[in-house]
Design a protein around this motif. Sequence first.
Motif, mmCIF file in Angstrom:
data_model
loop_
_atom_site.group_PDB
_atom_site.id
_atom_site.type_symbol
_atom_site.label_atom_id
_atom_site.label_comp_id
_atom_site.label_asym_id
_atom_site.label_seq_id
_atom_site.Cartn_x
_atom_site.Cartn_y
_atom_site.Cartn_z
ATOM 1 N N ILE A 27 0.882 -1.165 0.000
ATOM 2 C CA ILE A 27 0.000 0.000 0.000
ATOM 3 C C ILE A 27 0.919 1.213 0.000
ATOM 4 O O ILE A 27 1.847 1.290 0.806
ATOM 5 N N ARG A 28 0.665 2.150 -0.882
ATOM 6 C CA ARG A 28 1.523 3.335 -0.964
ATOM 7 C C ARG A 28 0.707 4.599 -0.736
ATOM 8 O O ARG A 28 -0.431 4.700 -1.193
ATOM 9 N N VAL A 29 1.320 5.539 -0.027
ATOM 10 C CA VAL A 29 0.675 6.811 0.313
ATOM 11 C C VAL A 29 1.393 7.918 -0.446
ATOM 12 O O VAL A 29 2.617 8.059 -0.329
ATOM 13 N N TRP A 30 0.625 8.706 -1.190
ATOM 14 C CA TRP A 30 1.179 9.742 -2.061
ATOM 15 C C TRP A 30 0.655 11.114 -1.670
ATOM 16 O O TRP A 30 -0.513 11.260 -1.308
ATOM 17 N N ASP A 31 1.513 12.120 -1.768
ATOM 18 C CA ASP A 31 1.076 13.512 -1.743
ATOM 19 C C ASP A 31 0.732 13.869 -3.184
ATOM 20 O O ASP A 31 1.613 13.969 -4.033
ATOM 21 N N TYR A 32 -0.567 14.031 -3.478
ATOM 22 C CA TYR A 32 -0.925 14.195 -4.885
ATOM 23 C C TYR A 32 -0.705 15.616 -5.403
ATOM 24 O O TYR A 32 -0.767 15.854 -6.607
ATOM 25 N N ASP A 33 -0.424 16.575 -4.522
ATOM 26 C CA ASP A 33 -0.044 17.910 -4.989
ATOM 27 C C ASP A 33 1.359 17.897 -5.585
ATOM 28 O O ASP A 33 1.611 18.474 -6.643
ATOM 29 N N SER A 34 2.271 17.221 -4.890
ATOM 30 C CA SER A 34 3.670 17.191 -5.336
ATOM 31 C C SER A 34 4.010 15.936 -6.129
ATOM 32 O O SER A 34 5.020 15.895 -6.831
ATOM 33 N N GLY A 35 3.183 14.901 -5.992
ATOM 34 C CA GLY A 35 3.459 13.641 -6.663
ATOM 35 C C GLY A 35 4.476 12.777 -5.956
ATOM 36 O O GLY A 35 4.927 11.770 -6.511
ATOM 37 N N THR A 36 4.831 13.135 -4.730
ATOM 38 C CA THR A 36 5.869 12.392 -4.008
ATOM 39 C C THR A 36 5.265 11.235 -3.214
ATOM 40 O O THR A 36 4.161 11.320 -2.687
ATOM 41 N N LEU A 37 6.044 10.165 -3.110
ATOM 42 C CA LEU A 37 5.680 9.016 -2.296
ATOM 43 C C LEU A 37 5.982 9.326 -0.834
ATOM 44 O O LEU A 37 7.120 9.599 -0.474
ATOM 45 N N GLU A 38 4.956 9.306 0.005
ATOM 46 C CA GLU A 38 5.123 9.633 1.427
ATOM 47 C C GLU A 38 5.582 8.431 2.244
ATOM 48 O O GLU A 38 6.410 8.557 3.128
ATOM 49 N N ARG A 39 4.987 7.270 1.974
ATOM 50 C CA ARG A 39 5.371 6.064 2.695
ATOM 51 C C ARG A 39 4.828 4.834 1.990
ATOM 52 O O ARG A 39 3.893 4.919 1.193
ATOM 53 N N THR A 40 5.409 3.678 2.321
ATOM 54 C CA THR A 40 4.952 2.381 1.832
ATOM 55 C C THR A 40 4.559 1.534 3.032
ATOM 56 O O THR A 40 5.336 1.404 3.978
ATOM 57 N N MET A 41 3.347 0.996 3.003
ATOM 58 C CA MET A 41 2.823 0.192 4.112
ATOM 59 C C MET A 41 2.839 -1.270 3.696
ATOM 60 O O MET A 41 2.251 -1.651 2.681
ATOM 61 N N LYS A 42 3.526 -2.088 4.496
ATOM 62 C CA LYS A 42 3.676 -3.507 4.185
ATOM 63 C C LYS A 42 3.100 -4.354 5.309
ATOM 64 O O LYS A 42 3.145 -3.975 6.467
ATOM 65 N N GLY A 43 2.577 -5.497 4.944
ATOM 66 C CA GLY A 43 1.991 -6.407 5.930
ATOM 67 C C GLY A 43 1.254 -7.548 5.255
ATOM 68 O O GLY A 43 1.264 -8.675 5.738
ATOM 69 N N HIS A 44 0.605 -7.257 4.135
ATOM 70 C CA HIS A 44 -0.056 -8.318 3.371
ATOM 71 C C HIS A 44 0.986 -9.188 2.683
ATOM 72 O O HIS A 44 2.079 -8.710 2.330
ATOM 73 N N THR A 45 0.649 -10.449 2.484
ATOM 74 C CA THR A 45 1.582 -11.398 1.876
ATOM 75 C C THR A 45 1.184 -11.792 0.454
ATOM 76 O O THR A 45 1.818 -12.667 -0.144
ATOM 77 N N ASN A 46 0.144 -11.151 -0.065
ATOM 78 C CA ASN A 46 -0.274 -11.392 -1.444
ATOM 79 C C ASN A 46 -0.891 -10.095 -1.966
ATOM 80 O O ASN A 46 -0.938 -9.094 -1.251
ATOM 81 N N SER A 47 -1.382 -10.123 -3.175
ATOM 82 C CA SER A 47 -1.957 -8.935 -3.821
ATOM 83 C C SER A 47 -2.949 -8.211 -2.908
ATOM 84 O O SER A 47 -3.849 -8.827 -2.338
ATOM 85 N N VAL A 48 -2.765 -6.893 -2.770
ATOM 86 C CA VAL A 48 -3.733 -6.070 -2.031
ATOM 87 C C VAL A 48 -4.798 -5.626 -3.026
ATOM 88 O O VAL A 48 -4.504 -4.963 -4.020
ATOM 89 N N GLN A 49 -6.050 -5.991 -2.753
ATOM 90 C CA GLN A 49 -7.119 -5.810 -3.723
ATOM 91 C C GLN A 49 -7.862 -4.492 -3.585
ATOM 92 O O GLN A 49 -8.408 -3.967 -4.560
ATOM 93 N N ASP A 50 -7.922 -3.950 -2.353
ATOM 94 C CA ASP A 50 -8.718 -2.743 -2.157
ATOM 95 C C ASP A 50 -8.289 -2.056 -0.865
ATOM 96 O O ASP A 50 -7.720 -2.686 0.039
ATOM 97 N N VAL A 51 -8.577 -0.757 -0.792
ATOM 98 C CA VAL A 51 -8.329 0.052 0.406
ATOM 99 C C VAL A 51 -9.501 1.010 0.591
ATOM 100 O O VAL A 51 -10.176 1.362 -0.372
ATOM 101 N N ALA A 52 -9.732 1.416 1.839
ATOM 102 C CA ALA A 52 -10.822 2.360 2.126
ATOM 103 C C ALA A 52 -10.528 3.086 3.432
ATOM 104 O O ALA A 52 -9.968 2.506 4.361
ATOM 105 N N PHE A 53 -10.928 4.360 3.491
ATOM 106 C CA PHE A 53 -10.798 5.168 4.700
ATOM 107 C C PHE A 53 -12.114 5.208 5.469
ATOM 108 O O PHE A 53 -13.197 5.102 4.864
#
Length: 311
Positions: A27-53
């Motif tokens: 899972i990757r977190v982006w600042d969409y104003d600058s286009g920069t990658l803020e952080r990468t979140m790891k923990g799943h061991t296979n394809s991550v299919q969806d995310v929601a806040f």
Amino acid sequence: GHRANVTAVRFHPRYALLVSCSEDATIRVWDYDSGTLERTMKGHTNSVQDVAFNATGTLLASCSADLSVKLWQFEHEYGCTKTLYGHDHNVSAVRFMPSGDHVVSCSRDGTVRVWEVATGYCTQTLRGHDGWVRCVEPLGEHLVASCGNDRSVRVWRTDKLECVHDMRGHEHVVEALAVSPPGTVVLGRDGGTLHGDSDEERAQRGVFIATCARDRDVRVWHARSGRCVQVLRAHDNWVRGVCFHTSGRFLLSVADDKALVAWDLTLGRVARTVAAAHDHFVATVDFTATNNRPHAATAGADHKVKVWRCR
């Protein structure tokens, strides 16, 4: 960025942040104003299919082909707080219920499950789909919509474990669905304008459900009656994702034809097409109008995440 197909994108509800997930298990977190990658979140061991806040953006939910749903703290440490097990196959989609006290997920195991956020317990399991359930969205605190490989779109009462509507019309796998924001206006198939059944209903979220499928169609349904009120055709290949503009007037769709299409629901026709939005299949789309700055995000098989200014 991602090293494999991007499966979903989701805007943060308050900040200029965009989250993407991928078949690369991250899972990757982006600042969409600058286009920069803020952080990468790891923990799943296979394809991550969806995310929601959740509504405040303090929690993130994710789901994966590793059969799990994960809850992540999205402030300060960004750690995984709970891992929810119960599905027997690939978990396709996850959403927070409006109160934020529960999440709902769906899976290739044919079920829709409701989970308590505080404990991580599965409180309800909804069975009725024949095969893979591809997407799920809450319509209210005890009402959800789902779709899948059986070509059906279903509305469920989670508190009563019952299917309220089984809506048919698509001729192939229904890939995704979205629910309308308050104030949505739709031109009906008979040429009449549909606002909803009453003043109270017009002010609600989820009066209409938009679906997209491998039959290349986008359909709009009236959630309370289960009636199909619009069929929208412009894509030349499987349609993979849909989302509503926050105004309720427009609907965005993306497809394997690489296009991003904006539909004007008050007219029932295409408002704008970006014919080559990506270099490969487009799998997902989301929209935000945070701070009155409308943006759309798309992603897919070219491993790219794109953010579009919307005027």
